[in-house]
Design a protein around this motif. Structure first.
Motif, PDB file in Angstrom:
ATOM      1  N   CYS A  55       0.922  -0.877   0.071  1.00 15.04           N
ATOM      2  CA  CYS A  55      -0.111   0.185   0.013  1.00 15.04           C
ATOM      3  C   CYS A  55       0.969   1.254  -0.076  1.00 15.04           C
ATOM      4  O   CYS A  55       1.814   1.162   1.295  1.00 15.04           O
ATOM      5  CB  CYS A  55      -1.327  -0.003   1.385  1.00 15.04           C
ATOM      6  N   GLU A  56       0.462   1.802  -1.083  1.00 15.04           N
ATOM      7  CA  GLU A  56       1.193   3.397  -0.613  1.00 15.04           C
ATOM      8  C   GLU A  56       0.651   4.256   0.262  1.00 15.04           C
ATOM      9  O   GLU A  56       1.310   5.471   0.521  1.00 15.04           O
ATOM     10  CB  GLU A  56       0.850   4.020  -1.770  1.00 15.04           C
ATOM     11  N   GLY A  57      -0.159   3.737   0.854  1.00 15.06           N
ATOM     12  CA  GLY A  57      -1.026   4.954   2.008  1.00 15.06           C
ATOM     13  C   GLY A  57      -0.619   4.321   3.123  1.00 15.06           C
ATOM     14  O   GLY A  57       0.503   3.535   3.181  1.00 15.06           O
ATOM     15  N   ALA A  58      -1.810   3.715   3.598  1.00 16.16           N
ATOM     16  CA  ALA A  58      -2.235   4.260   5.086  1.00 16.16           C
ATOM     17  C   ALA A  58      -2.711   2.570   5.375  1.00 16.16           C
ATOM     18  O   ALA A  58      -4.031   2.414   4.164  1.00 16.16           O
ATOM     19  CB  ALA A  58      -2.283   5.034   5.891  1.00 16.16           C
ATOM     20  N   ILE A  59      -1.841   1.864   6.578  1.00 15.52           N
ATOM     21  CA  ILE A  59      -3.125   0.554   6.448  1.00 15.52           C
ATOM     22  C   ILE A  59      -2.897   0.710   7.810  1.00 15.52           C
ATOM     23  O   ILE A  59      -2.493   0.909   9.015  1.00 15.52           O
ATOM     24  CB  ILE A  59      -2.335  -0.203   6.387  1.00 15.52           C
ATOM     25  N   VAL A  60      -4.252   0.433   8.203  1.00 19.67           N
ATOM     26  CA  VAL A  60      -5.294  -0.267   9.765  1.00 19.67           C
ATOM     27  C   VAL A  60      -5.383  -1.185  10.606  1.00 19.67           C
ATOM     28  O   VAL A  60      -6.500  -1.639   9.596  1.00 19.67           O
ATOM     29  CB  VAL A  60      -5.932   1.538   9.565  1.00 19.67           C
ATOM     30  N   VAL A  61      -4.783  -1.616  11.324  1.00 26.03           N
ATOM     31  CA  VAL A  61      -5.467  -2.991  11.380  1.00 26.03           C
ATOM     32  C   VAL A  61      -6.090  -2.768  13.237  1.00 26.03           C
ATOM     33  O   VAL A  61      -5.656  -1.677  13.425  1.00 26.03           O
ATOM     34  CB  VAL A  61      -4.504  -4.060  11.712  1.00 26.03           C
ATOM     35  N   ALA A  62      -7.626  -2.671  12.552  1.00 24.63           N
ATOM     36  CA  ALA A  62      -8.581  -2.492  13.981  1.00 24.63           C
ATOM     37  C   ALA A  62      -8.617  -3.277  15.120  1.00 24.63           C
ATOM     38  O   ALA A  62      -7.607  -4.324  14.465  1.00 24.63           O
ATOM     39  CB  ALA A  62      -9.604  -1.690  12.849  1.00 24.63           C
ATOM     40  N   ASP A  63      -9.455  -3.119  15.580  1.00 28.32           N
ATOM     41  CA  ASP A  63      -8.779  -4.207  17.498  1.00 28.32           C
ATOM     42  C   ASP A  63      -9.792  -5.340  17.297  1.00 28.32           C
ATOM     43  O   ASP A  63      -9.180  -6.031  17.436  1.00 28.32           O
ATOM     44  CB  ASP A  63      -9.759  -3.682  18.287  1.00 28.32           C
ATOM     45  N   GLN A  64     -10.319  -5.608  15.903  1.00 31.73           N
ATOM     46  CA  GLN A  64     -10.536  -7.262  15.828  1.00 31.73           C
ATOM     47  C   GLN A  64     -10.452  -8.018  14.678  1.00 31.73           C
ATOM     48  O   GLN A  64      -9.931  -8.766  14.534  1.00 31.73           O
ATOM     49  CB  GLN A  64     -12.148  -7.003  15.524  1.00 31.73           C
ATOM     50  N   GLY A  65      -8.892  -6.735  13.859  1.00 29.57           N
ATOM     51  CA  GLY A  65      -7.879  -7.265  12.810  1.00 29.57           C
ATOM     52  C   GLY A  65      -7.134  -8.230  13.246  1.00 29.57           C
ATOM     53  O   GLY A  65      -6.453  -7.833  14.181  1.00 29.57           O
ATOM     54  N   GLU A  66      -6.891  -9.389  12.653  1.00 31.76           N
ATOM     55  CA  GLU A  66      -6.042 -10.451  12.128  1.00 31.76           C
ATOM     56  C   GLU A  66      -5.167 -10.683  11.452  1.00 31.76           C
ATOM     57  O   GLU A  66      -6.560 -10.974  10.323  1.00 31.76           O
ATOM     58  CB  GLU A  66      -6.801 -11.436  12.824  1.00 31.76           C
ATOM     59  N   VAL A  67      -4.001 -10.695  10.903  1.00 29.98           N
ATOM     60  CA  VAL A  67      -3.493 -10.203   9.948  1.00 29.98           C
ATOM     61  C   VAL A  67      -2.213 -11.026  10.388  1.00 29.98           C
ATOM     62  O   VAL A  67      -1.817 -10.778  10.807  1.00 29.98           O
ATOM     63  CB  VAL A  67      -2.943  -9.076   9.527  1.00 29.98           C
ATOM     64  N   GLU A  68      -2.364 -12.324   9.365  1.00 28.87           N
ATOM     65  CA  GLU A  68      -1.473 -12.855   9.010  1.00 28.87           C
ATOM     66  C   GLU A  68      -0.232 -12.044   7.577  1.00 28.87           C
ATOM     67  O   GLU A  68      -1.088 -13.159   6.606  1.00 28.87           O
ATOM     68  CB  GLU A  68      -1.384 -14.598   9.332  1.00 28.87           C
ATOM     69  N   ALA A  69       0.344 -11.703   7.211  1.00 30.16           N
ATOM     70  CA  ALA A  69       1.142 -10.689   6.386  1.00 30.16           C
ATOM     71  C   ALA A  69       2.772 -10.211   6.297  1.00 30.16           C
ATOM     72  O   ALA A  69       2.713  -9.857   7.494  1.00 30.16           O
ATOM     73  CB  ALA A  69      -0.168 -10.008   5.487  1.00 30.16           C
ATOM     74  N   GLU A  70       2.735 -10.217   4.784  1.00 30.23           N
ATOM     75  CA  GLU A  70       3.976  -9.293   5.201  1.00 30.23           C
ATOM     76  C   GLU A  70       3.473  -7.811   4.705  1.00 30.23           C
ATOM     77  O   GLU A  70       3.029  -8.036   3.512  1.00 30.23           O
ATOM     78  CB  GLU A  70       4.966  -9.745   4.289  1.00 30.23           C
ATOM     79  N   ILE A  71       3.230  -6.688   5.424  1.00 29.57           N
ATOM     80  CA  ILE A  71       2.935  -5.648   5.407  1.00 29.57           C
ATOM     81  C   ILE A  71       4.066  -4.586   4.143  1.00 29.57           C
ATOM     82  O   ILE A  71       5.046  -4.431   5.497  1.00 29.57           O
ATOM     83  CB  ILE A  71       2.574  -5.006   5.825  1.00 29.57           C
ATOM     84  N   HIS A  72       3.739  -3.784   3.587  1.00 31.43           N
ATOM     85  CA  HIS A  72       4.878  -2.489   3.041  1.00 31.43           C
ATOM     86  C   HIS A  72       3.411  -1.773   2.536  1.00 31.43           C
ATOM     87  O   HIS A  72       2.799  -1.758   1.936  1.00 31.43           O
ATOM     88  CB  HIS A  72       5.649  -3.198   1.814  1.00 31.43           C
TER      89      HIS A  72
END
Length: 108
Positions: A55-72
């Motif tokens: 993502c060229e912008g912003a990523i918001v992982v909110a309170d119920q978010g579960e992310v298994e990833a490599e984030i750029h």
């Protein structure tokens, strides 16, 4: 006095995140797997995602978010759980109950 200055700084940082145009939201009850790529804006993840995120912008992982990833991304905010590496070109914010299980890369 110190507390007020700290609150103002937090509000300013939040405003900078919110300044991005919202281009996507993934809310509870949704599970996604694969690769997400966004050229601008902010994406809010409040559900389960597994894969890679660019993502060229912003990523918001909110309170119920579960992310298994490599984030750029340029900016990343974590209030939920991220399992994997986070690469932020500007800033990473880990909220009070946010959890990151992985490496963090950001400028000093």
């Amino acid at each position: 006095m110190f507390s007020t200055t700290k609150k103002k700084r937090r509000r300013q940082q939040l405003a900078e995140f919110l300044d991005e145009e919202m281009v996507g939201m993934v809310e509870p009850g949704i599970e996604l797997e694969g690769r997400m790529k966004f050229t601008s804006g902010m994406v809010r993840l409040n559900a389960h995602f597994k894969g890679d995120i660019e993502c060229e912008g912003a990523i918001v992982v909110a309170d119920q978010g579960e992310v298994e990833a490599e984030i750029h991304a340029r900016n990343v905010s974590v209030a939920g759980k991220v399992k994997g590496a986070i690469h932020a070109s500007e800033r990473i914010v880990i909220r009070e109950h946010g959890v990151v299980l992985g490496d963090i890369y950001t400028p000093c």
